[in-house]
Design an enzyme around this catalytic site. Structure first.
Site, PDB file in Angstrom:
ATOM      1  N   GLY A  47       0.865  -1.185   0.000  1.00  0.00           N
ATOM      2  CA  GLY A  47       0.000   0.000   0.000  1.00  0.00           C
ATOM      3  C   GLY A  47       0.893   1.223   0.000  1.00  0.00           C
ATOM      4  N   ASP A 236      -1.483   4.682  -6.306  1.00  0.00           N
ATOM      5  CA  ASP A 236      -0.050   4.470  -6.072  1.00  0.00           C
ATOM      6  C   ASP A 236       0.789   5.614  -6.605  1.00  0.00           C
ATOM      7  OD1 ASP A 236      -1.263   1.543  -6.186  1.00  0.00           O
ATOM      8  OD2 ASP A 236       0.531   1.592  -4.936  1.00  0.00           O
TER       9      ASP A 236
HETATM   10  O1  MRU Z   1       0.290  -4.159  -4.583  1.00  0.00           O
HETATM   11  P1  MRU Z   1      -0.251  -3.377  -3.435  1.00  0.00           P
HETATM   12  O2  MRU Z   1      -1.086  -4.191  -2.507  1.00  0.00           O
HETATM   13  O3  MRU Z   1       0.812  -2.579  -2.728  1.00  0.00           O
HETATM   14  O4  MRU Z   1      -1.213  -2.322  -4.141  1.00  0.00           O
HETATM   15  C1  MRU Z   1      -1.852  -1.372  -3.351  1.00  0.00           C
HETATM   16  C2  MRU Z   1      -2.794  -0.525  -4.101  1.00  0.00           C
HETATM   17  O5  MRU Z   1      -2.909  -0.606  -5.304  1.00  0.00           O
HETATM   18  C3  MRU Z   1      -3.533   0.516  -3.315  1.00  0.00           C
HETATM   19  O6  MRU Z   1      -4.775   0.783  -3.907  1.00  0.00           O
HETATM   20  C4  MRU Z   1      -2.722   1.819  -3.282  1.00  0.00           C
HETATM   21  O7  MRU Z   1      -1.420   1.582  -2.849  1.00  0.00           O
HETATM   22  C5  MRU Z   1      -3.339   2.843  -2.431  1.00  0.00           C
HETATM   23  S1  MRU Z   1      -3.185   2.440  -0.737  1.00  0.00           S
HETATM   24  C6  MRU Z   1      -3.831   3.678   0.204  1.00  0.00           C
END
Ligand code: MRU
Length: 343
Positions: A47, A236
């Protein structure tokens, strides 16, 4: 309960091991930069905002564990650690932002090795505290877009597990619920690592916020049936042109547009990247085994020899976004990143 924090008792970075949820809530401790990189790479911590704080704490850890007794030697160790951490996951800008912020603060005249260690840690802890305050502010802003009775679809996990606490997209929902609105959440499973079914469903259940999990492919039908009336996702990285987020976000934005459903993006200012263009941004491609095999038992899901493409993120054009919610406020189209940053 914080998803990630510094543990003064043994100078480690303590975090929830998210790969074990929802079956087991267990904290792990990273005592060196290699362990931080392993935790990020394997999504024990994940995240965008949580990765930012992890990057910052990782730099503080690098200063603590450096054996250098000169400022030059310590800065060299810290920078090498920063590069190693940043390489683990390239798409979320928060990771490199967290690393660079701390390095920039300690890379000034007049430092000694003890000061570098103390200041990097103080600043990383400050970043962790600020993450919570920012999410609370962002949540309060975004809650204005939700109404009693809303059924809100979300993708992946943009909750407290993706941050230090509270969350971005789920923070908006939490804030609306705290002020009395009855909101029901539909969480997309989010193949292949199932952050929606494992993590979003787990944290909403903890908070007693009603949630249904659906397969990723069910979203369009539920929108066409009028079951879903809003979509909120995290991000992200947000550039002038696109919102980069978990793979599947783009499809949801197209479906929302087709069905006249608002599509909101909730993210802190640290996720905004006004300087990068499409060609600068790497979409992370993860191990094919995440798709080829299912679960811990590694049941065969795709025949051996059949090629796989496992992209972790996609990009949603700004014209599909109904509003961006940040700690500075709510921004409707035309969305101009520079204006959001200026507040
Ligand atoms: O691969 P991840 O689990 O790190 O992906 C996370 C996401 O895509 C979230 O939607 C993003 O980081 C926003 S978190 C507040």
């Amino acid at each position: 309960m914080r998803t990630i924090e510094w543990d003064d008792s043994d100078s480690s970075v303590k975090m929830i091991d998210q790969t074990l949820l929802p079956g087991e809530l267990k904290f792990i401790k990273c005592k060196n930069v290699a362990e931080i990189c392993e935790a990020i790479q394997n999504l024990r911590v994940r995240g965008a905002p949580a990765l930012g704080v992890c990057g910052a704490l990782g730099v503080a850890l690098a200063a603590r564990t450096s054996s250098a007794n000169t400022v030059e030697g310590m800065m060299k160790d810290i920078k090498a650690a920063g590069e190693a951490i940043k390489k683990t996951r390239p798409t979320a800008i928060n990771l490199s932002w967290g690393v660079d912020e701390i390095i920039q603060i300690v890379e000034v005249e007049g430092m000694d090795t003890r000061l570098i260690q103390n200041i990097s840690l103080d600043e990383a802890k400050k970043m962790a505290n600020e993450d919570i305050a920012i999410n609370k502010k962002l949540g309060k802003n975004g809650a204005k877009l939700l109404e009693d009775g809303d059924v809100v679809l979300t993708h992946c996990n943009a909750g407290r597990l993706a941050c230090v606490d509270w969350g971005t997209a789920l923070g908006v929902i939490r804030s609306a619920v705290s002020s009395g609105a009855k909101i029901r959440v539909i969480a997309c499973e989010t193949r292949p690592l199932n952050q929606g079914s494992r993590l979003t469903a787990w944290e909403l259940q903890q908070d007693k916020i009603p949630v249904h999990v659906i397969t990723d492919s069910a979203a369009g039908f539920l929108m066409s049936e009028g079951v879903i009336n809003k979509v909120i996702v995290g991000a992200d990285r947000i550039t002038q042109e696109f919102v980069y987020n978990k793979i599947g976000t783009y499809s949801l934005s197209v479906l929302a547009k087709e069905h006249g459903i608002p599509f909101y993006v909730a993210a802190p200012i640290s996720t905004l990247d006004p300087e990068s263009w499409e060609e600068h941004i790497k979409i992370e491609e993860r191990s094919h085994d995440e798709i080829r095999y299912l679960g811990k038992a590694k049941e065969q899901n795709v025949p051996e020899g059949v090629p796989i493409l496992n992209l972790a993120f996609d990009k949603t054009p700004m014209e599909n976004v109904s509003a961006i919610i940040t700690e500075n406020g709510i921004y409707h189209p035309p969305i101009l990143i520079d204006e959001i940053i200026l507040g």
